[in-house]
Design a protein around this motif. Structure first.
Motif, PDB file in Angstrom:
ATOM      1  N   CYS A 177       0.746  -1.266   0.197  1.00 28.12           N
ATOM      2  CA  CYS A 177      -0.241   0.153   0.032  1.00 28.12           C
ATOM      3  C   CYS A 177       1.086   1.146   0.119  1.00 28.12           C
ATOM      4  O   CYS A 177       0.793   2.163  -0.620  1.00 28.12           O
ATOM      5  N   ILE A 178       1.860   1.210   0.634  1.00 24.92           N
ATOM      6  CA  ILE A 178       2.912   2.559   0.918  1.00 24.92           C
ATOM      7  C   ILE A 178       3.471   2.710  -0.522  1.00 24.92           C
ATOM      8  O   ILE A 178       3.523   3.834  -0.800  1.00 24.92           O
ATOM      9  N   PHE A 179       3.798   1.476  -0.906  1.00 24.11           N
ATOM     10  CA  PHE A 179       4.644   1.594  -2.372  1.00 24.11           C
ATOM     11  C   PHE A 179       3.442   2.238  -3.583  1.00 24.11           C
ATOM     12  O   PHE A 179       4.327   2.929  -4.349  1.00 24.11           O
ATOM     13  N   LEU A 180       2.510   1.805  -3.332  1.00 24.48           N
ATOM     14  CA  LEU A 180       1.375   2.364  -4.535  1.00 24.48           C
ATOM     15  C   LEU A 180       1.257   3.837  -4.407  1.00 24.48           C
ATOM     16  O   LEU A 180       0.895   4.482  -5.322  1.00 24.48           O
ATOM     17  N   ILE A 181       1.000   4.309  -3.056  1.00 26.07           N
ATOM     18  CA  ILE A 181       0.862   5.514  -2.702  1.00 26.07           C
ATOM     19  C   ILE A 181       1.925   6.370  -3.158  1.00 26.07           C
ATOM     20  O   ILE A 181       1.818   7.368  -3.907  1.00 26.07           O
ATOM     21  N   ALA A 182       3.155   5.868  -2.897  1.00 28.95           N
ATOM     22  CA  ALA A 182       4.367   6.547  -3.251  1.00 28.95           C
ATOM     23  C   ALA A 182       4.654   6.716  -4.671  1.00 28.95           C
ATOM     24  O   ALA A 182       5.141   7.767  -5.259  1.00 28.95           O
ATOM     25  N   THR A 183       4.472   5.689  -5.287  1.00 23.56           N
ATOM     26  CA  THR A 183       5.129   5.481  -6.902  1.00 23.56           C
ATOM     27  C   THR A 183       3.756   5.857  -7.955  1.00 23.56           C
ATOM     28  O   THR A 183       4.076   6.443  -8.924  1.00 23.56           O
ATOM     29  N   GLN A 184       2.506   5.578  -7.455  1.00 18.12           N
ATOM     30  CA  GLN A 184       1.412   5.656  -8.461  1.00 18.12           C
ATOM     31  C   GLN A 184       0.666   6.807  -8.140  1.00 18.12           C
ATOM     32  O   GLN A 184      -0.130   7.552  -9.284  1.00 18.12           O
ATOM     33  N   GLN A 185       0.621   7.628  -7.058  1.00 18.68           N
ATOM     34  CA  GLN A 185      -0.118   8.615  -6.517  1.00 18.68           C
ATOM     35  C   GLN A 185      -1.638   8.706  -6.816  1.00 18.68           C
ATOM     36  O   GLN A 185      -1.798   9.507  -7.891  1.00 18.68           O
ATOM     37  N   PRO A 186      -2.061   7.666  -6.448  1.00 18.45           N
ATOM     38  CA  PRO A 186      -3.605   7.386  -6.788  1.00 18.45           C
ATOM     39  C   PRO A 186      -4.382   8.539  -6.291  1.00 18.45           C
ATOM     40  O   PRO A 186      -4.214   9.082  -5.184  1.00 18.45           O
TER      41      PRO A 186
ATOM     42  N   LEU B 292      -7.388   5.851  -4.923  1.00 17.47           N
ATOM     43  CA  LEU B 292      -6.763   6.222  -3.558  1.00 17.47           C
ATOM     44  C   LEU B 292      -7.640   5.310  -2.292  1.00 17.47           C
ATOM     45  O   LEU B 292      -7.129   4.743  -1.673  1.00 17.47           O
ATOM     46  N   ARG B 293      -8.904   5.300  -2.573  1.00 21.09           N
ATOM     47  CA  ARG B 293      -9.815   4.991  -1.513  1.00 21.09           C
ATOM     48  C   ARG B 293      -9.590   3.258  -1.517  1.00 21.09           C
ATOM     49  O   ARG B 293      -9.556   2.684  -0.600  1.00 21.09           O
ATOM     50  N   LYS B 294      -9.388   2.680  -2.767  1.00 13.14           N
ATOM     51  CA  LYS B 294      -8.954   1.308  -2.678  1.00 13.14           C
ATOM     52  C   LYS B 294      -7.807   0.803  -1.937  1.00 13.14           C
ATOM     53  O   LYS B 294      -7.610  -0.170  -1.270  1.00 13.14           O
ATOM     54  N   VAL B 295      -6.753   1.671  -1.938  1.00 15.80           N
ATOM     55  CA  VAL B 295      -5.486   1.564  -1.367  1.00 15.80           C
ATOM     56  C   VAL B 295      -5.623   1.664   0.023  1.00 15.80           C
ATOM     57  O   VAL B 295      -5.150   0.886   0.944  1.00 15.80           O
ATOM     58  N   VAL B 296      -6.182   2.853   0.564  1.00 20.28           N
ATOM     59  CA  VAL B 296      -6.464   3.116   1.799  1.00 20.28           C
ATOM     60  C   VAL B 296      -7.227   2.105   2.507  1.00 20.28           C
ATOM     61  O   VAL B 296      -6.905   1.635   3.646  1.00 20.28           O
ATOM     62  N   ALA B 297      -8.242   1.660   1.901  1.00 20.96           N
ATOM     63  CA  ALA B 297      -9.248   0.796   2.372  1.00 20.96           C
ATOM     64  C   ALA B 297      -8.455  -0.579   2.725  1.00 20.96           C
ATOM     65  O   ALA B 297      -8.588  -1.244   3.647  1.00 20.96           O
ATOM     66  N   GLY B 298      -7.733  -0.983   1.584  1.00 22.31           N
ATOM     67  CA  GLY B 298      -6.967  -2.273   1.651  1.00 22.31           C
ATOM     68  C   GLY B 298      -6.001  -2.309   2.742  1.00 22.31           C
ATOM     69  O   GLY B 298      -6.026  -3.222   3.473  1.00 22.31           O
ATOM     70  N   LEU B 299      -5.346  -1.184   3.098  1.00 24.13           N
ATOM     71  CA  LEU B 299      -4.329  -1.124   4.182  1.00 24.13           C
ATOM     72  C   LEU B 299      -5.402  -1.426   5.721  1.00 24.13           C
ATOM     73  O   LEU B 299      -4.919  -2.138   6.515  1.00 24.13           O
ATOM     74  N   LYS B 300      -6.441  -0.579   5.794  1.00 25.86           N
ATOM     75  CA  LYS B 300      -7.195  -0.480   7.005  1.00 25.86           C
ATOM     76  C   LYS B 300      -7.852  -1.986   7.223  1.00 25.86           C
ATOM     77  O   LYS B 300      -7.853  -2.439   8.170  1.00 25.86           O
ATOM     78  N   ILE B 301      -8.264  -2.668   5.952  1.00 31.89           N
ATOM     79  CA  ILE B 301      -8.809  -3.983   5.890  1.00 31.89           C
ATOM     80  C   ILE B 301      -7.910  -4.857   6.546  1.00 31.89           C
ATOM     81  O   ILE B 301      -7.788  -5.753   7.567  1.00 31.89           O
ATOM     82  N   SER B 302      -6.420  -4.696   6.224  1.00 32.58           N
ATOM     83  CA  SER B 302      -5.325  -5.627   6.647  1.00 32.58           C
ATOM     84  C   SER B 302      -5.117  -5.363   8.119  1.00 32.58           C
ATOM     85  O   SER B 302      -4.715  -6.465   8.841  1.00 32.58           O
ATOM     86  N   ILE B 303      -5.166  -4.142   8.686  1.00 33.30           N
ATOM     87  CA  ILE B 303      -5.027  -3.840   9.996  1.00 33.30           C
ATOM     88  C   ILE B 303      -6.124  -4.709  10.934  1.00 33.30           C
ATOM     89  O   ILE B 303      -5.884  -5.103  11.887  1.00 33.30           O
TER      90      ILE B 303
ATOM     91  N   ILE C  22     -14.629  -3.975   8.603  1.00 31.25           N
ATOM     92  CA  ILE C  22     -14.158  -4.135   7.225  1.00 31.25           C
ATOM     93  C   ILE C  22     -15.270  -3.922   6.313  1.00 31.25           C
ATOM     94  O   ILE C  22     -14.817  -3.328   4.914  1.00 31.25           O
ATOM     95  N   SER C  23     -16.375  -4.030   6.522  1.00 30.98           N
ATOM     96  CA  SER C  23     -17.497  -3.843   5.534  1.00 30.98           C
ATOM     97  C   SER C  23     -17.646  -2.284   5.317  1.00 30.98           C
ATOM     98  O   SER C  23     -18.041  -1.670   4.296  1.00 30.98           O
ATOM     99  N   GLU C  24     -17.398  -1.666   6.478  1.00 29.34           N
ATOM    100  CA  GLU C  24     -17.205  -0.172   6.287  1.00 29.34           C
ATOM    101  C   GLU C  24     -16.347   0.378   5.233  1.00 29.34           C
ATOM    102  O   GLU C  24     -16.637   1.383   4.529  1.00 29.34           O
ATOM    103  N   GLU C  25     -15.251  -0.523   5.403  1.00 28.16           N
ATOM    104  CA  GLU C  25     -14.203   0.096   4.244  1.00 28.16           C
ATOM    105  C   GLU C  25     -14.708  -0.110   2.692  1.00 28.16           C
ATOM    106  O   GLU C  25     -14.240   0.379   1.889  1.00 28.16           O
ATOM    107  N   VAL C  26     -15.556  -1.107   2.555  1.00 26.55           N
ATOM    108  CA  VAL C  26     -16.089  -1.719   1.415  1.00 26.55           C
ATOM    109  C   VAL C  26     -16.861  -0.416   0.844  1.00 26.55           C
ATOM    110  O   VAL C  26     -16.997  -0.019  -0.289  1.00 26.55           O
ATOM    111  N   VAL C  27     -17.666   0.023   1.994  1.00 24.33           N
ATOM    112  CA  VAL C  27     -18.772   0.838   1.452  1.00 24.33           C
ATOM    113  C   VAL C  27     -18.047   2.277   1.318  1.00 24.33           C
ATOM    114  O   VAL C  27     -18.461   3.172   0.447  1.00 24.33           O
TER     115      VAL C  27
END
Length: 219
Positions: free
Chosen positions: A65-74, A79-90, A202-207
């Motif tokens: 997730c950090i790599f995607l944000i740093a290199t792709q600047q979504p 961006l929501r997909k990356v941020v949500a993915g990070l939070k879901i993993s946590i 987790i479901s809140e991140e999907v929403v």
């Protein structure tokens, strides 16, 4: 490879890693509850020692997730997909920790005769696992409605927890010699209730991915 195509490929890798993490956590919830019901100390140890694998995969997802944000600047939905993915993993990593906590209760109770049949704990576990499966499926399909429906299952988890809490409270008030185990079983139900809350998180991140809005499904 074109930049957009590479980003989509990286997002798919992120999703697959999160699904792998979800499967690991789901298995550990089932094993921890089984160890408690069967009073199986070796199985409990398996859950406890296996937590490193959960932690390592979550750390790898965080790096992605950090790599995607740093290199792709979504931005926007990407961006929501990356941020949500990070939070879901946590959230999944914390669910793994709660599975370890459940397994540790198996050790605390040991081979002491159970003060009551453990029928509600597996019911709660089955509901939590259903929520987790539904939430992860909604994550892959970006299905906002399916994600929100996990809150209905969480209500059932909360009802069981409330009922068991009252039952164990009576035991603690009337049978002082059973207070310790009653407390351990109450902790087990509390951990399962908390697992249900993480599933709704987790479901809140999907929403959030679908709508860009923050909702509270635990209300």
């Amino acid at each position: 490879m074109p930049m957009r195509q590479k980003f989509d490929h990286d997002l798919e890798d992120l999703r697959l890693n999160i699904l792998d993490l979800g499967r690991m956590v789901d298995e550990r919830i089932a094993l921890a509850v089984r160890s408690l019901i069967d009073q199986d100390l070796k199985l409990a140890d398996q859950v406890i020692t296996g937590d490193c694998a959960v932690n390592n995969l979550q750390a790898a997802i965080e790096e992605i997730c950090i790599f995607l944000i740093a290199t792709q600047q979504p931005f926007a939905r990407d961006l929501r997909k990356v941020v949500a993915g990070l939070k879901i993993s946590i959230y999944l990593e914390r669910m793994g920790d709660l599975s370890v906590d459940l397994a540790k209760l198996t050790h605390r109770i040991g081979q002491e005769p159970l003060i009551k049949p453990l029928v509600d704990i597996p019911k709660m576990s089955a509901l939590v696992q259903e929520m987790l499966e539904l939430g992860l499926k909604a994550y892959v399909q970006e299905d906002c409605e399916a994600a929100a429906s996990t809150a209905l299952i969480d209500d059932d988890v909360d009802k069981i927890y409330s009922r068991v809490f009252d039952e164990l409270k009576v035991i603690m008030m009337t049978k002082p010699q059973q207070v310790n185990q009653a407390n351990y079983l109450l902790f087990a139900c509390r951990f399962l209730e908390r697992l249900g809350d993480y599933c709704t998180n987790i479901s809140e991140e999907v929403v959030y991915i679908c709508s860009g809005k923050r909702v509270n499904l635990n209300e």
